[in-house]
Write an enzyme that holds these catalytic residues in place. Sequence first.
Site, PDB file in Angstrom:
ATOM      1  N   LYS A  22       0.848  -1.210   0.000  1.00 56.34           N
ATOM      2  CA  LYS A  22       0.000   0.000   0.000  1.00 56.34           C
ATOM      3  C   LYS A  22       0.875   1.248   0.000  1.00 56.34           C
ATOM      4  O   LYS A  22       0.659   2.175  -0.779  1.00 56.34           O
ATOM      5  CB  LYS A  22      -0.878   0.001   1.241  1.00 56.34           C
ATOM      6  CG  LYS A  22      -1.538   1.344   1.564  1.00 56.34           C
ATOM      7  CD  LYS A  22      -2.454   1.289   2.753  1.00 56.34           C
ATOM      8  CE  LYS A  22      -1.781   1.540   4.064  1.00 56.34           C
ATOM      9  NZ  LYS A  22      -1.497   2.941   4.392  1.00 56.34           N
ATOM     10  N   ASN A  23       1.918   1.250   0.851  1.00 56.30           N
ATOM     11  CA  ASN A  23       2.694   2.475   1.037  1.00 56.30           C
ATOM     12  C   ASN A  23       3.742   2.715  -0.040  1.00 56.30           C
ATOM     13  O   ASN A  23       4.453   3.718  -0.001  1.00 56.30           O
ATOM     14  CB  ASN A  23       3.327   2.481   2.436  1.00 56.30           C
ATOM     15  CG  ASN A  23       2.257   2.625   3.507  1.00 56.30           C
ATOM     16  OD1 ASN A  23       1.096   2.938   3.214  1.00 56.30           O
ATOM     17  ND2 ASN A  23       2.613   2.371   4.743  1.00 56.30           N
ATOM     18  N   CYS A 117      -4.510  12.565  12.685  1.00 52.07           N
ATOM     19  CA  CYS A 117      -5.349  11.369  12.737  1.00 52.07           C
ATOM     20  C   CYS A 117      -5.188  10.790  14.141  1.00 52.07           C
ATOM     21  O   CYS A 117      -4.497  11.359  14.982  1.00 52.07           O
ATOM     22  CB  CYS A 117      -4.927  10.363  11.664  1.00 52.07           C
ATOM     23  SG  CYS A 117      -3.349   9.638  12.026  1.00 52.07           S
ATOM     24  N   ARG A 122       0.611  14.571  12.892  1.00 54.28           N
ATOM     25  CA  ARG A 122       1.048  14.351  11.494  1.00 54.28           C
ATOM     26  C   ARG A 122       1.356  15.670  10.769  1.00 54.28           C
ATOM     27  O   ARG A 122       0.765  16.013   9.762  1.00 54.28           O
ATOM     28  CB  ARG A 122      -0.010  13.558  10.732  1.00 54.28           C
ATOM     29  CG  ARG A 122      -0.572  12.333  11.427  1.00 54.28           C
ATOM     30  CD  ARG A 122       0.370  11.166  11.604  1.00 54.28           C
ATOM     31  NE  ARG A 122       0.820  10.535  10.401  1.00 54.28           N
ATOM     32  CZ  ARG A 122       0.238   9.489   9.805  1.00 54.28           C
ATOM     33  NH1 ARG A 122      -0.871   9.027  10.296  1.00 54.28           N
ATOM     34  NH2 ARG A 122       0.736   8.949   8.722  1.00 54.28           N
ATOM     35  N   VAL A 124       3.373  18.555   8.450  1.00 54.33           N
ATOM     36  CA  VAL A 124       4.024  18.431   7.134  1.00 54.33           C
ATOM     37  C   VAL A 124       5.121  19.480   6.955  1.00 54.33           C
ATOM     38  O   VAL A 124       5.512  19.810   5.840  1.00 54.33           O
ATOM     39  CB  VAL A 124       3.003  18.541   5.984  1.00 54.33           C
ATOM     40  CG1 VAL A 124       2.106  17.315   5.941  1.00 54.33           C
ATOM     41  CG2 VAL A 124       2.179  19.835   6.105  1.00 54.33           C
ATOM     42  N   ASP A 125       5.645  19.979   8.088  1.00 58.34           N
ATOM     43  CA  ASP A 125       6.652  21.047   8.020  1.00 58.34           C
ATOM     44  C   ASP A 125       7.887  20.648   7.207  1.00 58.34           C
ATOM     45  O   ASP A 125       8.438  21.459   6.457  1.00 58.34           O
ATOM     46  CB  ASP A 125       7.067  21.477   9.436  1.00 58.34           C
ATOM     47  CG  ASP A 125       7.530  20.298  10.283  1.00 58.34           C
ATOM     48  OD1 ASP A 125       6.777  19.296  10.381  1.00 58.34           O
ATOM     49  OD2 ASP A 125       8.654  20.325  10.810  1.00 58.34           O
ATOM     50  N   ASP A 306       4.649   0.267  11.993  1.00 54.84           N
ATOM     51  CA  ASP A 306       3.430  -0.329  11.432  1.00 54.84           C
ATOM     52  C   ASP A 306       3.268  -1.796  11.809  1.00 54.84           C
ATOM     53  O   ASP A 306       2.247  -2.393  11.487  1.00 54.84           O
ATOM     54  CB  ASP A 306       3.413  -0.191   9.898  1.00 54.84           C
ATOM     55  CG  ASP A 306       3.225   1.247   9.487  1.00 54.84           C
ATOM     56  OD1 ASP A 306       3.412   1.548   8.298  1.00 54.84           O
ATOM     57  OD2 ASP A 306       2.926   2.076  10.355  1.00 54.84           O
ATOM     58  N   ILE A 328       7.942   6.741  16.904  1.00 53.24           N
ATOM     59  CA  ILE A 328       7.618   7.439  15.656  1.00 53.24           C
ATOM     60  C   ILE A 328       6.375   8.305  15.811  1.00 53.24           C
ATOM     61  O   ILE A 328       6.364   9.463  15.406  1.00 53.24           O
ATOM     62  CB  ILE A 328       7.411   6.409  14.504  1.00 53.24           C
ATOM     63  CG1 ILE A 328       8.628   5.508  14.355  1.00 53.24           C
ATOM     64  CG2 ILE A 328       7.068   7.137  13.200  1.00 53.24           C
ATOM     65  CD1 ILE A 328       9.899   6.199  13.909  1.00 53.24           C
ATOM     66  N   ARG A 398      -8.748  -0.055   4.876  1.00 54.59           N
ATOM     67  CA  ARG A 398      -7.842   0.881   4.200  1.00 54.59           C
ATOM     68  C   ARG A 398      -6.530   0.205   3.822  1.00 54.59           C
ATOM     69  O   ARG A 398      -5.886   0.601   2.861  1.00 54.59           O
ATOM     70  CB  ARG A 398      -7.530   2.066   5.130  1.00 54.59           C
ATOM     71  CG  ARG A 398      -8.720   2.946   5.434  1.00 54.59           C
ATOM     72  CD  ARG A 398      -8.296   4.158   6.193  1.00 54.59           C
ATOM     73  NE  ARG A 398      -7.131   4.754   5.536  1.00 54.59           N
ATOM     74  CZ  ARG A 398      -6.409   5.740   6.074  1.00 54.59           C
ATOM     75  NH1 ARG A 398      -6.714   6.211   7.266  1.00 54.59           N
ATOM     76  NH2 ARG A 398      -5.383   6.243   5.439  1.00 54.59           N
TER      77      ARG A 398
HETATM   78  C1  EPZ Z   1       4.324   6.781   6.347  1.00 52.72           C
HETATM   79  O1  EPZ Z   1       3.584   7.823   6.950  1.00 52.72           O
HETATM   80  C2  EPZ Z   1       3.371   5.604   6.247  1.00 52.72           C
HETATM   81  N1  EPZ Z   1       2.221   5.962   5.408  1.00 52.72           N
HETATM   82  C3  EPZ Z   1       2.890   5.208   7.642  1.00 52.72           C
HETATM   83  O2  EPZ Z   1       2.075   4.053   7.501  1.00 52.72           O
HETATM   84  C4  EPZ Z   1       4.102   4.845   8.496  1.00 52.72           C
HETATM   85  O3  EPZ Z   1       3.678   4.535   9.796  1.00 52.72           O
HETATM   86  C5  EPZ Z   1       5.079   6.033   8.521  1.00 52.72           C
HETATM   87  O4  EPZ Z   1       5.443   6.393   7.161  1.00 52.72           O
HETATM   88  C6  EPZ Z   1       6.354   5.712   9.279  1.00 52.72           C
HETATM   89  O5  EPZ Z   1       6.981   4.605   8.692  1.00 52.72           O
HETATM   90  C7  EPZ Z   1       2.370   5.940   4.066  1.00 52.72           C
HETATM   91  O6  EPZ Z   1       3.435   5.668   3.541  1.00 52.72           O
HETATM   92  C8  EPZ Z   1       1.154   6.285   3.260  1.00 52.72           C
HETATM   93  P1  EPZ Z   1       6.531  10.080   8.445  1.00 52.72           P
HETATM   94  P2  EPZ Z   1       4.220   9.337   6.970  1.00 52.72           P
HETATM   95  O7  EPZ Z   1       6.443  11.334   7.656  1.00 52.72           O
HETATM   96  O8  EPZ Z   1       4.931   9.595   5.695  1.00 52.72           O
HETATM   97  C9  EPZ Z   1       6.771  13.309  11.868  1.00 52.72           C
HETATM   98  C10 EPZ Z   1       0.203   2.696   7.770  1.00 52.72           C
HETATM   99  O9  EPZ Z   1      -0.178   2.100   8.775  1.00 52.72           O
HETATM  100  N2  EPZ Z   1       6.783  14.301  10.782  1.00 52.72           N
HETATM  101  O10 EPZ Z   1       7.740   9.219   8.305  1.00 52.72           O
HETATM  102  O11 EPZ Z   1       3.159  10.263   7.391  1.00 52.72           O
HETATM  103  C11 EPZ Z   1       5.397  12.693  12.011  1.00 52.72           C
HETATM  104  O12 EPZ Z   1       4.593  13.485  12.844  1.00 52.72           O
HETATM  105  C12 EPZ Z   1       0.696   4.125   7.882  1.00 52.72           C
HETATM  106  O13 EPZ Z   1       0.266   2.194   6.606  1.00 52.72           O
HETATM  107  C13 EPZ Z   1       7.027  15.643  11.097  1.00 52.72           C
HETATM  108  O14 EPZ Z   1       7.222  15.998  12.261  1.00 52.72           O
HETATM  109  O15 EPZ Z   1       5.267   9.160   8.151  1.00 52.72           O
HETATM  110  C14 EPZ Z   1       5.677  11.356  12.645  1.00 52.72           C
HETATM  111  O16 EPZ Z   1       5.782  11.517  14.051  1.00 52.72           O
HETATM  112  C15 EPZ Z   1       0.477   4.698   9.278  1.00 52.72           C
HETATM  113  N3  EPZ Z   1       7.018  16.554  10.092  1.00 52.72           N
HETATM  114  C16 EPZ Z   1       7.048  10.983  12.077  1.00 52.72           C
HETATM  115  O17 EPZ Z   1       7.594  12.177  11.522  1.00 52.72           O
HETATM  116  C17 EPZ Z   1       6.811  16.213   8.787  1.00 52.72           C
HETATM  117  O18 EPZ Z   1       6.842  17.108   7.901  1.00 52.72           O
HETATM  118  C18 EPZ Z   1       6.984   9.926  11.000  1.00 52.72           C
HETATM  119  O19 EPZ Z   1       6.240  10.460   9.960  1.00 52.72           O
HETATM  120  C19 EPZ Z   1       6.566  14.859   8.487  1.00 52.72           C
HETATM  121  C20 EPZ Z   1       6.564  13.913   9.496  1.00 52.72           C
END
Ligand code: EPZ
Length: 421
Positions: A22-23, A117, A122, A124-125, A306, A328, A398
């Site tokens: 999926k990811n 969520c 989450r 996006v900075d 995950d 995480i 999902r």
């Molecule tokens: C991806 O989410 C996956 N989703 C998540 O899978 C997975 O848990 C996660 O990576 C970690 O491996 C998809 O790929 C669609 P991150 P993502 O950006 O990209 C912080 C599932 O179950 N962060 O690596 O959103 C954030 O808050 C899902 O399939 C910032 O602070 O994960 C989090 O604490 C759940 N600023 C940490 O980084 C940012 O700009 C990890 O987030 C971006 C992220």
Amino acid sequence: MDAYRIVGGKKLEGIIEIGGAKNAALPILCATLIEKGTYILRNVPALKDIKTLSKVLEKLGLEVENLDKNTLKVVNKGLASIEATYDLVKTMRASFTVMGPIIAHEKRAKVSLPGGCAIGARPVDLHLKGFEALGCVIQIHHGYVEANATELKGAKIVLDFPSVGATENIVMAAVKAKGQTILENAAIEPEVEDLCNFLVSMGAKIEGIGTSKIIIDGVETLTPGEYNIIPDRIEAGTYLVLSILSEGKVKVKGAIREHMDSYLAKLEEMGAVIKEEGDLMWIETSVKELKPVRVKTMPHPGFPTDLQAQIMTLMSIVKGTSEIKETIFENRFMHVPEFNRMGADITIKHGVAQVNGGLPLTGAEVMASDLRAGAALVLAGLVAEGETILNRIYHVDRGYDQLEKKLNSVGAQIERIKLEA
Ligand code: EPZ
């Protein structure tokens, strides 16, 4: 609202085929926004998230068609809009990774800020810092992020945290920027690697794929084509727990072992013996032979967040005290009270879940808080004595393709029931 009714204690035996990741499929689908042309994507899992993202792409002007259950044809004749609206992004925050590709195509984009969520805010900075480094002026108002660039120029970007989504969004924004982009502290998850390989298959110039230093030399145009998505390591890891519960009678087909090293190493530390033959993987070690263990979730190649809830299922039935530290996401232990309703004995102290394992689980009415927690509670329901009703299984839909069909095919008793709204 659908729920699952699960009757535990059934003898499980058979082979569960792993679907596409999926990811990996989600960012690769987003990448079809970058260049005009026709794309054929194979081994795409048939999931709600894929359907949701397909709708977002159609709203942006692309044609998305299923050639068969797991093959998508995407035709990009140019974007009809540069805006991904709140009503679509709010249903699936991963659609925020349309922003990088839209910027690559149009040098501007307007995308709704994804809501938080259940598992965390989450933010996006890191995505936005990357877009600014590439020459975008970023404005945030009325819940939307607007990016505008006269020209996209390669830059050196260092991520504060190896964010998966930020890495993917920035790479996609940079593939057609002028000059070289160096992205340091990039995420190295296999799904990020798969996206980069997809982009290279279209003619992108990317070095350091699979490492934390990705170097992109911008190109004028890309050439769309066909691509096969990698198998889903998280789905495979989820069903490997079943292999242990069935003492190896359930086998997992089609997983890539090196995508799961940290997870398999942890199972081995518990005493599990991983067996492989061709594309089959299984574990004959019984639960009573397993020892408690400590887990700390980390970015890849560390233990994947995950699979945190799924190994908690195993820990709750293995004698002794195990521990999980989730590093995480700030709120990814909402499955703990649900496990405790089923007779587990788990307490959370200073962000660490302490599992006093080995107690028998009993069926109960519980609810899913995110897709992985939902899957872990299904596993718990399969081993619990009696019947479990799992609510809010829209979370599970999902991320798991045909979960009940796959489980019933190996002897489980799980059925989808409609609850009045
Ligand atoms: C991806 O989410 C996956 N989703 C998540 O899978 C997975 O848990 C996660 O990576 C970690 O491996 C998809 O790929 C669609 P991150 P993502 O950006 O990209 C912080 C599932 O179950 N962060 O690596 O959103 C954030 O808050 C899902 O399939 C910032 O602070 O994960 C989090 O604490 C759940 N600023 C940490 O980084 C940012 O700009 C990890 O987030 C971006 C992220």
